[in-house]
Design an enzyme around this catalytic site. Sequence first.
Site, PDB file in Angstrom:
ATOM      1  CE  LYS A  70      15.410  -0.666  -0.051  1.00  0.00           C
ATOM      2  NZ  LYS A  70      15.156  -2.091  -0.129  1.00  0.00           N
ATOM      3  CE  LYS A  94      26.495  -3.531   1.125  1.00  0.00           C
ATOM      4  NZ  LYS A  94      26.026  -4.541  -0.090  1.00  0.00           N
ATOM      5  CE  LYS A 106      21.854  -9.041   2.587  1.00  0.00           C
ATOM      6  NZ  LYS A 106      22.524  -8.260   1.654  1.00  0.00           N
ATOM      7  CB  THR A 190      24.650  -4.802  -7.784  1.00  0.00           C
ATOM      8  OG1 THR A 190      23.346  -4.413  -6.816  1.00  0.00           O
ATOM      9  CG2 THR A 190      25.715  -5.104  -6.831  1.00  0.00           C
ATOM     10  CG  ASN A 221      21.375  -8.673  -9.766  1.00  0.00           C
ATOM     11  OD1 ASN A 221      21.996  -7.930  -9.451  1.00  0.00           O
ATOM     12  ND2 ASN A 221      20.504  -8.458 -10.714  1.00  0.00           N
ATOM     13  CB  SER A 348      16.742  -0.618  -3.234  1.00  0.00           C
ATOM     14  OG  SER A 348      16.874  -1.734  -3.685  1.00  0.00           O
TER      15      SER A 348
HETATM   16  N1  LIG Z   1      21.636  -8.517  -6.132  1.00  0.00           N
HETATM   17  C1  LIG Z   1      22.251  -7.368  -5.481  1.00  0.00           C
HETATM   18  O1  LIG Z   1      21.447  -6.098  -5.535  1.00  0.00           O
HETATM   19  C2  LIG Z   1      23.291  -7.047  -4.425  1.00  0.00           C
HETATM   20  C3  LIG Z   1      24.272  -8.099  -4.430  1.00  0.00           C
HETATM   21  N2  LIG Z   1      25.254  -7.994  -3.649  1.00  0.00           N
HETATM   22  C4  LIG Z   1      26.267  -9.292  -3.320  1.00  0.00           C
HETATM   23  O2  LIG Z   1      26.427  -9.880  -4.365  1.00  0.00           O
HETATM   24  C5  LIG Z   1      26.800 -11.055  -4.425  1.00  0.00           C
HETATM   25  C6  LIG Z   1      26.155 -11.789  -5.442  1.00  0.00           C
HETATM   26  O3  LIG Z   1      24.709 -11.475  -5.556  1.00  0.00           O
HETATM   27  P1  LIG Z   1      23.895 -11.495  -6.560  1.00  0.00           P
HETATM   28  O4  LIG Z   1      24.555 -11.555  -7.870  1.00  0.00           O
HETATM   29  O5  LIG Z   1      22.771 -11.006  -6.353  1.00  0.00           O
HETATM   30  O6  LIG Z   1      23.419 -13.158  -6.393  1.00  0.00           O
HETATM   31  P2  LIG Z   1      22.779 -14.400  -7.560  1.00  0.00           P
HETATM   32  O7  LIG Z   1      21.846 -15.316  -6.586  1.00  0.00           O
HETATM   33  O8  LIG Z   1      22.158 -13.589  -8.750  1.00  0.00           O
HETATM   34  O9  LIG Z   1      24.027 -15.009  -7.832  1.00  0.00           O
HETATM   35  C7  LIG Z   1      25.277 -15.802  -7.141  1.00  0.00           C
HETATM   36  C8  LIG Z   1      26.304 -16.205  -7.903  1.00  0.00           C
HETATM   37  O10 LIG Z   1      27.144 -16.748  -7.086  1.00  0.00           O
HETATM   38  C9  LIG Z   1      27.454 -18.115  -7.314  1.00  0.00           C
HETATM   39  N3  LIG Z   1      27.813 -18.900  -6.211  1.00  0.00           N
HETATM   40  C10 LIG Z   1      26.977 -19.232  -5.241  1.00  0.00           C
HETATM   41  N4  LIG Z   1      27.590 -20.006  -4.540  1.00  0.00           N
HETATM   42  C11 LIG Z   1      29.159 -20.164  -4.673  1.00  0.00           C
HETATM   43  C12 LIG Z   1      30.165 -20.426  -4.224  1.00  0.00           C
HETATM   44  N5  LIG Z   1      30.278 -21.318  -3.243  1.00  0.00           N
HETATM   45  N6  LIG Z   1      31.230 -20.479  -4.922  1.00  0.00           N
HETATM   46  C13 LIG Z   1      31.363 -19.559  -5.972  1.00  0.00           C
HETATM   47  N7  LIG Z   1      30.189 -18.949  -6.303  1.00  0.00           N
HETATM   48  C14 LIG Z   1      29.183 -19.226  -5.915  1.00  0.00           C
HETATM   49  C15 LIG Z   1      26.166 -18.662  -8.119  1.00  0.00           C
HETATM   50  O11 LIG Z   1      26.350 -19.752  -8.829  1.00  0.00           O
HETATM   51  C16 LIG Z   1      25.759 -17.225  -8.891  1.00  0.00           C
HETATM   52  O12 LIG Z   1      26.577 -17.291 -10.008  1.00  0.00           O
HETATM   53  C17 LIG Z   1      26.404 -11.659  -3.050  1.00  0.00           C
HETATM   54  O13 LIG Z   1      27.525 -11.514  -2.054  1.00  0.00           O
HETATM   55  C18 LIG Z   1      25.306 -10.422  -2.982  1.00  0.00           C
HETATM   56  O14 LIG Z   1      25.145 -10.241  -1.199  1.00  0.00           O
HETATM   57  C19 LIG Z   1      25.535  -6.889  -2.916  1.00  0.00           C
HETATM   58  C20 LIG Z   1      24.817  -5.799  -3.343  1.00  0.00           C
HETATM   59  C21 LIG Z   1      23.569  -5.935  -3.875  1.00  0.00           C
HETATM   60  O1  LIG Z   2      18.542  -3.228  -2.478  1.00  0.00           O
HETATM   61  C1  LIG Z   2      18.771  -2.893  -1.269  1.00  0.00           C
HETATM   62  O2  LIG Z   2      17.772  -2.327  -0.641  1.00  0.00           O
HETATM   63  C2  LIG Z   2      19.624  -3.978  -0.801  1.00  0.00           C
HETATM   64  C3  LIG Z   2      20.747  -4.683  -1.590  1.00  0.00           C
HETATM   65  C4  LIG Z   2      21.386  -5.550  -0.565  1.00  0.00           C
HETATM   66  O3  LIG Z   2      20.966  -6.533   0.120  1.00  0.00           O
HETATM   67  C5  LIG Z   2      22.754  -5.422  -0.356  1.00  0.00           C
HETATM   68  O4  LIG Z   2      23.737  -4.441  -0.874  1.00  0.00           O
HETATM   69  O5  LIG Z   2      23.837  -6.155   0.157  1.00  0.00           O
END
Ligand SMILES: NC(=O)C1=CN([C@@H]2O[C@H](COP(=O)(O)OP(=O)(O)OC[C@H]3O[C@@H](n4cnc5c(N)ncnc54)[C@H](O)[C@@H]3O)[C@@H](O)[C@H]2O)C=CC1
Ligand SMILES: O=C(O)CCC(=O)C(=O)O
Length: 414
Positions: A70, A94, A106, A190, A221, A348
């Site tokens: 997952k 996790k 992943k 998250t 997000n 999820s």
């Molecule tokens: N969406 C989810 O359910 C989960 C996300 N994560 C982690 O959280 C982190 C953010 O993910 P999301 O919020 O989902 O992504 P997203 O795509 O919604 O947002 C990404 C954010 O990071 C910023 N960003 C991208 N490149 C950057 C850089 N070089 N320097 C500074 N900021 C930058 C973007 O401008 C945006 O604000 C990632 O590391 C992801 O793996 C972890 C667990 C679950």
């Molecule tokens: O929601 C999921 O299944 C995985 C989320 C994820 O990719 C992460 O926790 O980094």
Amino acid sequence: MTENLNLFTSTQEIIKEALSKLGFNDEMYELLKEPLRVLTVRIPVRMDDGTIKVFTGYRAQHNDAVGPTKGGVRFHPEVNEDEVKALSMWMTLKCGIVGLPYGGGKGGIICDPRTMSMGEIERLSRGFVRAISQIVGPTKDIPAPDVYTNSQIMAWMMDEYSRLRENDSPGFITGKPLVLGGSEGREKATAQGVTICIEEAAKKKGFSLQGARVVIQGFGNAGSFLAKFMNDEGAKVVGISDAYGALYDPNGLDIDYLLDRRDSFGTVTTLFENTITNKELLELDCDILVPAAISNQITVENAHNIKASIIVEAANGPTTAEATKILTERGILLVPDVLASAGGVTVSYFEWVQNNQGYYWTEEEVNEKLTKKLVESFNKVYETSQSRRINMRLAAYMVGLRNAAEASKFRGWV
Ligand SMILES: NC(=O)C1=CN([C@@H]2O[C@H](COP(=O)(O)OP(=O)(O)OC[C@H]3O[C@@H](n4cnc5c(N)ncnc54)[C@H](O)[C@@H]3O)[C@@H](O)[C@H]2O)C=CC1
Ligand SMILES: O=C(O)CCC(=O)C(=O)O
């Protein structure tokens, strides 16, 4: 000695140490030191101008002893095989920490969706599913959103998979829109999990969130919902950032306004003239720092300059191993990614359970179940860290690896 910025090899080192502390032998390390499977795919996509562009993508499956693998799919220009491998290993951790019946997987595609049309993104998403369809499925490997992917992309992927299999398959992917079998609370999950970890960490440090100064790197997000939750709890969000820069106001930023103006990629700072850099943001005076963007942000270069007393990692891999040591020595409570960001995969899992049973829960039910799991997980990791006198990251690896290792043993693999 130069610092190891390779997420895959640095993860292997901690896995080795954690398995040894748990009493497992070298054979177990041989099994868990890398994914069981990594598929590299080339995806031809017709672009809007009529040309064909071929994209490279990956799906890594770390360990499926506990259950199907997952984990999310990332669309980002810096995706690479080692990063996807490390991300799949963190998903095993996790799922183990929270106690989900999954192993880690992943995926990622090297692309920049910010420069692509919706049609191009849809064709790429569908092409990726066709390319990986043999190794994924509701009982094999279940994708989800990650950086620069969202519920619309999950919907296209689910539709493509359902067409290939010729049956409706909502359990193939999570993070879907509600009308397609998504779960209440997944979008915020998250950030909700990070909030729970912040609350628990603040209790341990003996301070209240009321008036606490919070800095968040990333406004996507994870980061944007977190800013909202912190604001609602009476904390003061003094800094946020995106890929283009950062905003700082010691009196607290207007989070509702920023949420209203951010785009679907989590960009908002481009609307402002008075910005600071991401580097400056991380070193701001604050109580709680949350990296919620990309990896390798806190390194030996800046670990000594961090002012926060609590760091909660919403992002995957934002802090290097060397920086983790420095921060721990400085008495900063660091809640590691594999615990702090586990709220997403937890909901999820709830989404997949609801798809399997065909009966859906209310947002209150989801939140209650999520809170229970995350509070228990935080305290399990914290107590392991205290009793073993080790940092929270190593403690989280010890808690997180146990299920995969024991299941592999019961299956007779090691
Ligand atoms: N969406 C989810 O359910 C989960 C996300 N994560 C982690 O959280 C982190 C953010 O993910 P999301 O919020 O989902 O992504 P997203 O795509 O919604 O947002 C990404 C954010 O990071 C910023 N960003 C991208 N490149 C950057 C850089 N070089 N320097 C500074 N900021 C930058 C973007 O401008 C945006 O604000 C990632 O590391 C992801 O793996 C972890 C667990 C679950
Ligand atoms: O929601 C999921 O299944 C995985 C989320 C994820 O990719 C992460 O926790 O980094």
